[in-house]
Design a protein around this motif. Sequence first.
Motif, short mmCIF file in Angstrom:
data_model
loop_
_atom_site.label_atom_id
_atom_site.label_comp_id
_atom_site.label_asym_id
_atom_site.label_seq_id
_atom_site.Cartn_x
_atom_site.Cartn_y
_atom_site.Cartn_z
N PHE A 116 0.98 -1.17 -0.51
CA PHE A 116 -0.31 -0.11 0.13
C PHE A 116 0.99 1.43 -0.38
O PHE A 116 0.80 2.24 -0.17
CB PHE A 116 -0.46 0.26 1.47
CG PHE A 116 -1.39 1.05 1.49
CD1 PHE A 116 -3.20 1.16 0.83
CD2 PHE A 116 -1.82 2.22 2.37
CE1 PHE A 116 -3.91 2.60 0.29
CE2 PHE A 116 -2.09 3.26 2.72
CZ PHE A 116 -3.26 3.36 1.85
N ALA A 117 1.79 1.26 0.67
CA ALA A 117 2.51 2.11 0.93
C ALA A 117 3.69 2.99 -0.44
O ALA A 117 3.82 3.83 -0.96
CB ALA A 117 3.36 2.22 2.01
N VAL A 118 3.84 1.88 -0.73
CA VAL A 118 4.61 2.06 -2.18
C VAL A 118 4.15 2.30 -3.26
O VAL A 118 4.05 2.91 -4.46
CB VAL A 118 5.42 1.20 -2.45
CG1 VAL A 118 6.34 0.93 -4.73
CG2 VAL A 118 5.97 -0.36 -2.31
N GLY A 119 2.90 1.36 -3.53
CA GLY A 119 1.40 2.64 -3.96
C GLY A 119 1.18 3.51 -4.14
O GLY A 119 0.93 4.15 -4.97
N CYS A 120 1.25 4.17 -3.11
CA CYS A 120 0.62 5.23 -2.82
C CYS A 120 1.77 6.21 -3.83
O CYS A 120 1.58 7.20 -3.84
CB CYS A 120 -0.10 5.95 -1.62
SG CYS A 120 -1.36 4.99 -0.64
N THR A 121 2.64 5.58 -3.36
CA THR A 121 3.46 7.02 -3.62
C THR A 121 4.04 6.88 -5.38
O THR A 121 4.63 7.94 -5.58
CB THR A 121 5.52 6.37 -3.00
OG1 THR A 121 6.11 4.81 -3.78
CG2 THR A 121 5.78 6.37 -1.67
N MET A 122 3.74 6.21 -6.23
CA MET A 122 3.71 6.03 -6.90
C MET A 122 2.08 7.21 -7.55
O MET A 122 2.53 7.33 -8.89
CB MET A 122 3.21 4.65 -7.63
CG MET A 122 4.24 3.52 -7.22
SD MET A 122 3.45 1.78 -8.49
CE MET A 122 5.67 0.88 -8.11
N GLY A 123 1.16 7.04 -6.95
CA GLY A 123 0.25 7.53 -7.76
C GLY A 123 0.50 9.13 -7.62
O GLY A 123 0.51 9.52 -9.02
N PRO A 124 1.07 10.35 -6.80
CA PRO A 124 1.63 11.06 -7.67
C PRO A 124 2.60 11.12 -8.32
O PRO A 124 2.33 12.14 -9.24
CB PRO A 124 1.91 11.58 -6.16
CG PRO A 124 1.87 10.69 -5.03
CD PRO A 124 1.90 9.98 -5.44
N PHE A 125 3.74 10.15 -8.58
CA PHE A 125 4.51 10.29 -9.73
C PHE A 125 3.68 10.12 -11.08
O PHE A 125 3.52 10.80 -12.15
CB PHE A 125 5.33 9.18 -9.86
CG PHE A 125 6.12 9.21 -11.16
CD1 PHE A 125 7.00 9.70 -11.43
CD2 PHE A 125 5.69 8.30 -12.00
CE1 PHE A 125 7.20 9.53 -12.28
CE2 PHE A 125 6.22 8.11 -12.94
CZ PHE A 125 7.69 8.67 -13.57
N LEU A 126 2.42 9.44 -11.13
CA LEU A 126 1.20 9.32 -12.24
C LEU A 126 0.72 10.17 -12.38
O LEU A 126 0.62 10.77 -13.77
CB LEU A 126 0.38 7.83 -12.26
CG LEU A 126 1.35 6.41 -11.84
CD1 LEU A 126 0.29 5.12 -11.62
CD2 LEU A 126 1.84 6.31 -13.96
N HIS A 127 -0.05 11.47 -11.18
CA HIS A 127 -0.77 11.73 -11.77
C HIS A 127 -0.05 12.95 -12.34
O HIS A 127 -0.22 13.85 -13.78
CB HIS A 127 -0.98 12.32 -9.90
CG HIS A 127 -1.69 14.04 -10.30
ND1 HIS A 127 -3.12 14.07 -10.40
CD2 HIS A 127 -1.50 15.05 -10.29
CE1 HIS A 127 -3.81 14.73 -10.03
NE2 HIS A 127 -2.04 15.64 -10.03
#
Length: 206
Positions: free
Chosen positions: A66-77
Amino acid sequence: MASGGWRWLRGLCTAGQPLFQGRALLVTNTLGCGVLMVAGDGARQSWEIRARPGQKFDPRRSASMFAVGCTMGPFLHYWYLWLDHLLPASGLRSLPNILRKVLVDQLVASPLLGVWYFLGLGCLEGQTLDQSCQELRDKFWEFYKADWCVWPAAQLVNFLFVPPQFRVTYINGLTLGWDTYLSYLKYRVNTVDRSGTQGTPQKPQM
């Protein structure tokens, strides 16, 4: 009854619109990436529990995902915002630019996210940097070849037809199977090599 179902669906879409506007869009994209990463890992852990007697569900592993997935969200945004600025495109008339966007995405974003996936999880799970880098060397090309089989077509649809504010959500909607694969790749149990030592990937925690 069908008419009532459509009214319910339109009402749901209207209620959800604020989640895809302004600052809320960044939060939506961030949490969406984290939740889908956990869902993929949960599916994989369910298979492992059935296949490996004695293994139990590991919530710490899912928390790390979950933590790693959440860090990918802003990058993709911000990545999609930058791509739209770099290569503006709309519809089939802009197909050359859209194909360029797909290529840039595959050559830049995909490998970066793959590197971060293995190094980020390794850090959260107590691996040394050397261990994480070795795991990355062992698995990166397998990951990247699979990525080329899945995402160019998906991103072509994304850039052609999906409104910008829904692009990360569209990708998240496709990632349950992909995230299950990533969980498998990260936590699979390797066979013992000829030297009698276990490979870098560690057995999932009990």
